[in-house]
Write an enzyme that holds these catalytic residues in place. Structure first.
Site, PDB file in Angstrom:
ATOM      1  N   TYR A   1       0.834  -1.212   0.000  1.00  0.00           N
ATOM      2  CA  TYR A   1       0.000   0.000   0.000  1.00  0.00           C
ATOM      3  C   TYR A   1       0.871   1.266   0.000  1.00  0.00           C
ATOM      4  O   TYR A   1       0.626   2.201  -0.773  1.00  0.00           O
ATOM      5  CB  TYR A   1      -0.907  -0.041   1.233  1.00  0.00           C
ATOM      6  CG  TYR A   1      -1.920   1.077   1.328  1.00  0.00           C
ATOM      7  CD1 TYR A   1      -3.037   1.102   0.491  1.00  0.00           C
ATOM      8  CD2 TYR A   1      -1.781   2.086   2.276  1.00  0.00           C
ATOM      9  CE1 TYR A   1      -3.981   2.122   0.600  1.00  0.00           C
ATOM     10  CE2 TYR A   1      -2.715   3.100   2.391  1.00  0.00           C
ATOM     11  CZ  TYR A   1      -3.813   3.114   1.552  1.00  0.00           C
ATOM     12  OH  TYR A   1      -4.743   4.119   1.662  1.00  0.00           O
TER      13      TYR A   1
ATOM     14  N   LYS B   1       1.006   4.244  -2.830  1.00  0.00           N
ATOM     15  CA  LYS B   1       0.647   5.642  -2.536  1.00  0.00           C
ATOM     16  C   LYS B   1       1.838   6.578  -2.756  1.00  0.00           C
ATOM     17  O   LYS B   1       1.667   7.713  -3.210  1.00  0.00           O
ATOM     18  CB  LYS B   1       0.101   5.750  -1.104  1.00  0.00           C
ATOM     19  CG  LYS B   1      -1.214   4.982  -0.895  1.00  0.00           C
ATOM     20  CD  LYS B   1      -2.317   5.506  -1.805  1.00  0.00           C
ATOM     21  CE  LYS B   1      -3.651   4.816  -1.601  1.00  0.00           C
ATOM     22  NZ  LYS B   1      -4.718   5.394  -2.434  1.00  0.00           N
TER      23      LYS B   1
HETATM   24  P1  NAP Z   1     -13.618   2.206   0.881  1.00  0.00           P
HETATM   25  O1  NAP Z   1     -14.599   2.752   1.845  1.00  0.00           O
HETATM   26  O2  NAP Z   1     -13.151   0.804   1.044  1.00  0.00           O
HETATM   27  O3  NAP Z   1     -14.208   2.416  -0.605  1.00  0.00           O
HETATM   28  C1  NAP Z   1     -13.454   1.987  -1.692  1.00  0.00           C
HETATM   29  C2  NAP Z   1     -14.146   2.380  -2.971  1.00  0.00           C
HETATM   30  O4  NAP Z   1     -13.311   1.998  -4.082  1.00  0.00           O
HETATM   31  C3  NAP Z   1     -15.473   1.668  -3.184  1.00  0.00           C
HETATM   32  O5  NAP Z   1     -16.340   2.536  -3.862  1.00  0.00           O
HETATM   33  C4  NAP Z   1     -15.097   0.473  -4.056  1.00  0.00           C
HETATM   34  O6  NAP Z   1     -16.171  -0.019  -4.863  1.00  0.00           O
HETATM   35  C5  NAP Z   1     -14.037   1.123  -4.935  1.00  0.00           C
HETATM   36  N1  NAP Z   1     -13.119   0.149  -5.527  1.00  0.00           N
HETATM   37  C6  NAP Z   1     -12.261  -0.695  -4.891  1.00  0.00           C
HETATM   38  N2  NAP Z   1     -11.601  -1.457  -5.787  1.00  0.00           N
HETATM   39  C7  NAP Z   1     -12.056  -1.081  -7.013  1.00  0.00           C
HETATM   40  C8  NAP Z   1     -11.781  -1.513  -8.336  1.00  0.00           C
HETATM   41  N3  NAP Z   1     -10.905  -2.499  -8.599  1.00  0.00           N
HETATM   42  N4  NAP Z   1     -12.438  -0.925  -9.359  1.00  0.00           N
HETATM   43  C9  NAP Z   1     -13.345   0.061  -9.117  1.00  0.00           C
HETATM   44  N5  NAP Z   1     -13.653   0.514  -7.897  1.00  0.00           N
HETATM   45  C10 NAP Z   1     -13.020  -0.063  -6.843  1.00  0.00           C
HETATM   46  O7  NAP Z   1     -12.273   3.086   0.865  1.00  0.00           O
HETATM   47  P2  NAP Z   1     -12.014   4.585   1.355  1.00  0.00           P
HETATM   48  O8  NAP Z   1     -11.560   4.529   2.764  1.00  0.00           O
HETATM   49  O9  NAP Z   1     -13.155   5.441   0.979  1.00  0.00           O
HETATM   50  O10 NAP Z   1     -10.724   4.923   0.471  1.00  0.00           O
HETATM   51  C11 NAP Z   1     -10.796   5.749  -0.688  1.00  0.00           C
HETATM   52  C12 NAP Z   1      -9.371   6.156  -1.061  1.00  0.00           C
HETATM   53  O11 NAP Z   1      -8.790   6.857   0.036  1.00  0.00           O
HETATM   54  C13 NAP Z   1      -8.446   4.974  -1.333  1.00  0.00           C
HETATM   55  O12 NAP Z   1      -7.579   5.261  -2.390  1.00  0.00           O
HETATM   56  C14 NAP Z   1      -7.678   4.834  -0.045  1.00  0.00           C
HETATM   57  O13 NAP Z   1      -6.402   4.231  -0.246  1.00  0.00           O
HETATM   58  C15 NAP Z   1      -7.556   6.279   0.378  1.00  0.00           C
HETATM   59  N6  NAP Z   1      -7.283   6.449   1.801  1.00  0.00           N
HETATM   60  C16 NAP Z   1      -8.167   6.023   2.732  1.00  0.00           C
HETATM   61  C17 NAP Z   1      -7.872   6.170   4.081  1.00  0.00           C
HETATM   62  C18 NAP Z   1      -8.794   5.741   5.187  1.00  0.00           C
HETATM   63  O14 NAP Z   1      -8.379   5.782   6.359  1.00  0.00           O
HETATM   64  N7  NAP Z   1     -10.021   5.336   4.916  1.00  0.00           N
HETATM   65  C19 NAP Z   1      -6.639   6.761   4.456  1.00  0.00           C
HETATM   66  C20 NAP Z   1      -5.773   7.189   3.465  1.00  0.00           C
HETATM   67  C21 NAP Z   1      -6.099   7.035   2.142  1.00  0.00           C
HETATM   68  P3  NAP Z   1     -17.201  -1.143  -4.272  1.00  0.00           P
HETATM   69  O15 NAP Z   1     -18.113  -0.407  -3.326  1.00  0.00           O
HETATM   70  O16 NAP Z   1     -17.922  -1.633  -5.474  1.00  0.00           O
HETATM   71  O17 NAP Z   1     -16.378  -2.179  -3.587  1.00  0.00           O
END
Ligand code: NAP
Length: 248
Positions: A155, A159
């Protein structure tokens, strides 16, 4: 601020941070085109929510890892809305383990979703921005790509790659009046954190000066700032939104 007649293409907006960004930008009038992997129910409920805000929206069930499918999504978005103005690379996954135990598949799946996915959508859409000599690209990276985190070599690498991609592309497309920036969230309350043990989250919470996890809406507000004219002189940067976690 209004983004009426502006089109945002955003990956992974059915849930979490992507969903909040889509709602925030629909709230200022933007057309929203988003993809998701499997959650049709959540995608349809987001479409409904955005229509109720009075904005246009279309969802696509497209795997971000599949360049041809992503190209079809971007081309369809252009046909439907007439333009693509803002690209948001948000879809991402984690698959944490110690490197000594990490399967090659776990490495490749994270890299190809997070980093190849960023290439796929940006590559598929960018010609539209270049032709119209304006546009904005936002990449949702992570603090993990800046400070590193144990059990996240895959990861963190993806990033950090997105941050390098942001800097290079910002230099490359600045002559076309296109700005490219990244946001590096810390720990944000979404489904992504649900697989982490409560004990670990409590430990991390103590490392955060603001003493709480972030909300998806707080990332969406940072995106809204970066796409606004208030950020017109900002490009190639990574804005950290982490409650102070990475201060050191
Ligand atoms: P999340 O709640 O798990 O949501 C992930 C989203 O990405 C969902 O809409 C999922 O679709 C979609 N997705 C995953 N794999 C995919 C694929 N192969 N093709 C198309 N869509 C896909 O994640 P989040 O926490 O909102 O994270 C969003 C971004 O923020 C990510 O890049 C993550 O690395 C980054 N981020 C998050 C955090 C945190 O603490 N949450 C911290 C730092 C960075 P489905 O609903 O269909 O599965």
């Amino acid at each position: 601020m209004t983004f009426k007649n502006k089109t945002v293409i955003i990956s992974g907006a059915s849930r979490g941070i992507g969903r909040s960004i889509a709602i925030e930008l629909a709230g200022i009038g933007a057309n929203i085109s988003f993809n998701f992997l499997k959650n049709i129910k959540e995608a349809k409920s987001l479409e409904k929510e955005i229509k109720e805000l009075g904005s246009c929206v279309k969802s696509y069930k497209v795997d971000i890892k599949d360049y041809c499918a992503v190209k079809f999504w971007a081309d369809s978005t252009k046909d439907l809305f007439g333009n693509i103005d803002i690209v948001i690379n948000n879809a991402g996954i984690i698959n944490d383990s110690a490197l000594a135990l990490m399967e090659p598949g776990d490495w490749h799946n994270v890299l190809s979703t997070n980093l190849d996915g960023t290439f796929n959508l940006t590559r598929a859409a960018i010609i539209n921005l270049i032709k119209q000599k304006s546009g904005i690209i936002i990449n949702i990276a992570s603090v993990s790509g800046i400070t590193g985190m144990p059990r996240q070599t895959n990861y963190s690498a993806s990033k950090a790659g997105m941050i390098g991609f942001t800097k290079s592309l910002a230099r490359e497309v600045a002559p076309y009046n296109i700005r490219v920036n990244a946001i590096a969230p810390g720990f944000i309350e979404t489904d992504m954190l649900k697989i982490l043990k409560e004990e670990y989250l409590n430990h991390m919470r103590k490392q955060i000066p603001l003493n709480r996890l972030g909300k998806a809406e707080e990332i969406a507000k940072a995106v809204k700032f970066l796409i606004s004219d208030d950020a017109s002189y900002i490009t190639g940067q990574t804005i950290v939104v982490d409650g102070g976690l990475s201060i050191g």
